[in-house]
Design a protein around this motif. Structure first.
Motif, mmCIF file in Angstrom:
data_model
loop_
_atom_site.group_PDB
_atom_site.id
_atom_site.type_symbol
_atom_site.label_atom_id
_atom_site.label_comp_id
_atom_site.label_asym_id
_atom_site.label_seq_id
_atom_site.Cartn_x
_atom_site.Cartn_y
_atom_site.Cartn_z
ATOM 1 N N ALA A 45 -3.817 -6.798 -1.807
ATOM 2 C CA ALA A 45 -4.131 -5.659 -2.672
ATOM 3 C C ALA A 45 -4.548 -4.433 -1.865
ATOM 4 C CB ALA A 45 -5.249 -6.043 -3.651
ATOM 5 N N CYS A 46 -5.057 -4.662 -0.654
ATOM 6 C CA CYS A 46 -5.566 -3.557 0.169
ATOM 7 C C CYS A 46 -4.604 -3.147 1.275
ATOM 8 C CB CYS A 46 -6.914 -3.945 0.785
ATOM 9 S SG CYS A 46 -8.233 -4.149 -0.428
ATOM 10 N N GLN A 47 -3.373 -3.570 1.191
ATOM 11 C CA GLN A 47 -2.403 -3.169 2.212
ATOM 12 C C GLN A 47 -2.280 -1.650 2.280
ATOM 13 O OE1 GLN A 47 0.961 -5.821 0.979
ATOM 14 N NE2 GLN A 47 1.175 -6.154 3.176
ATOM 15 N N GLY A 48 -2.313 -1.148 3.507
ATOM 16 C CA GLY A 48 -2.262 0.292 3.708
ATOM 17 C C GLY A 48 -3.630 0.909 3.899
ATOM 18 N N PHE A 49 -4.679 0.131 3.609
ATOM 19 C CA PHE A 49 -6.043 0.639 3.752
ATOM 20 C C PHE A 49 -6.779 -0.022 4.930
ATOM 21 C CE2 PHE A 49 -4.920 1.653 -0.546
ATOM 22 C CZ PHE A 49 -5.556 2.852 -0.823
ATOM 23 N N GLU A 50 -6.058 -0.829 5.720
ATOM 24 C CA GLU A 50 -6.710 -1.533 6.820
ATOM 25 C C GLU A 50 -6.980 -0.569 7.974
ATOM 26 O OE1 GLU A 50 -3.090 -4.160 5.561
ATOM 27 O OE2 GLU A 50 -3.525 -2.030 5.928
ATOM 28 N N GLY A 51 -8.207 -0.607 8.453
ATOM 29 C CA GLY A 51 -8.558 0.169 9.636
ATOM 30 C C GLY A 51 -8.528 -0.705 10.873
ATOM 31 N N GLY A 52 -8.853 -0.122 11.993
ATOM 32 C CA GLY A 52 -8.850 -0.862 13.245
ATOM 33 C C GLY A 52 -9.825 -2.023 13.244
ATOM 34 N N SER A 53 -10.977 -1.850 12.594
ATOM 35 C CA SER A 53 -11.966 -2.926 12.564
ATOM 36 C C SER A 53 -11.437 -4.137 11.806
ATOM 37 C CB SER A 53 -13.270 -2.432 11.941
ATOM 38 O OG SER A 53 -13.056 -1.994 10.606
ATOM 39 N N PHE A 54 -10.692 -3.890 10.735
ATOM 40 C CA PHE A 54 -10.113 -5.002 9.968
ATOM 41 C C PHE A 54 -9.059 -5.725 10.800
ATOM 42 C CE2 PHE A 54 -7.217 -7.038 7.040
ATOM 43 C CZ PHE A 54 -8.055 -7.581 6.080
ATOM 44 N N ARG A 55 -8.215 -4.956 11.462
ATOM 45 C CA ARG A 55 -7.168 -5.576 12.279
ATOM 46 C C ARG A 55 -7.776 -6.354 13.447
ATOM 47 N NH1 ARG A 55 -4.630 -0.660 10.856
ATOM 48 N NH2 ARG A 55 -5.366 0.370 12.760
ATOM 49 N N ASP A 56 -8.832 -5.808 14.054
ATOM 50 C CA ASP A 56 -9.501 -6.523 15.146
ATOM 51 C C ASP A 56 -10.116 -7.835 14.650
ATOM 52 O OD1 ASP A 56 -8.828 -4.548 16.936
ATOM 53 O OD2 ASP A 56 -10.788 -3.557 16.877
#
Length: 293
Positions: free
Chosen positions: A205-216
């Motif tokens: 549901a949050c695709q496109g809203f991920e920041g670097g902290s989420f990806r890390d």
């Protein structure tokens, strides 16, 4: 002409394949790789993995001076039991498993005169397999060593020379129990957190809203479920201890946020932030490199 000594690498996935590449040219050793998969062996040969690729470990074991087991935990423990009487007397046997106590216990089946030293190269990628193996994978990473009761100074010195040849940043010697306790906190706990974050419908549901902290945070979640099921369960006591501490700490954060306790929340944030800044400063100075623990 003197016969060359031999290092046999069993299992040519990401770590085993990379080790066989990195060890090429090491002293007067022939580097021989093998894998149960014909397709992996073919690809390993095409990549120049080691000096030679063997169709299987059986004929190679009696002449191998060093054997490096690079399978999953069940594969390593099963191999030790199946081949315990085929190792060369005086050989050094080691492994690359992320859990040491269970593997060291399995290695007790080896006969006198065969030295088992547990090892854990602290290196990897988000992707696996021989296709992603590379000789430079271990550059400036930690190489953890857990000697066994029969380990000799000569074999420990040999492992240190092998690590230096592979460009590891340091060699850290410890006990299997201490290794497993620390890896539960620094590695396995991080994988559980990443998996827990991804096991939520909000992920899509949050695709496109991920920041670097989420990806890390979620980087390591795309793991091999079969292997990590083994790693988690083999290290269950240590992992459950650190999970319990995390659950309690998360509860403290939730209660402080829910109750609007800004003073308490600020103190918690300041303490954790201060610890992170301190360890980053030590790392920048090189103080995080410890010869043993």
């Amino acid at each position: 002409m003197l016969e060359m000594k031999k290092i046999l690498v069993v299992g040519l996935g990401l770590i085993g394949g990379s080790l066989a590449m990195a060890l090429r040219g090491f002293e007067d050793f022939e580097i021989v790789g093998t894998d149960r998969s014909p397709a992996v062996r073919e690809q390993a040969a095409e990549k120049g993995t080691g000096d030679r690729i063997a169709p299987g470990p059986g004929p190679e074991l009696p002449g191998a001076d060093v054997v490096v087991l690079c399978q999953d935990p069940a594969g390593i423990t099963g191999f030790l039991k199946e081949h315990k009487d085929r190792f060369k007397p005086g050989a050094l046997v080691t492994d690359v498993c992320g859990v040491k106590t269970a593997v060291m216990e399995a290695a007790a089946c080896l006969p006198d005169g065969v030295d088992f030293v547990g090892c854990h190269p602290m290196a990897g990628k988000e992707v696996s397999g021989i296709a992603n193996a590379e000789g430079g994978l271990f550059r400036n990473t930690h190489f953890i060593v857990t000697p066994g009761p029969r380990s000799t100074p000569e074999h420990l010195a040999l492992l240190r020379r092998m690590a230096a040849h592979c460009r590891f940043g340091d060699v850290i010697e410890t006990t299997p129990e201490r290794h497993d306790a620390m890896i539960a906190y620094t590695s396995q706990l991080m994988h559980v957190i990443a998996l827990s974050v991804c096991d939520n419908d909000e992920l899509f549901a949050c695709q496109g809203f991920e920041g670097g902290s989420f990806r890390d945070c979620t980087r390591v979640a795309a793991l091999d479920p079969a292997m990590w099921t083994q790693l988690f369960t083999l290290n269950a006591p240590a992992l459950c201890r650190v999970l319990g501490v995390l659950e309690e700490r998360l509860g403290q954060y939730r209660r402080a946020i829910q109750s609007g306790d800004r003073e308490g929340l600020s103190a918690m944030l300041a303490q954790a932030s201060g610890r992170k800044k301190q360890i980053d400063l030590e790392r920048a100075r090189g103080d995080d490199v410890r010869p043993s623990f």
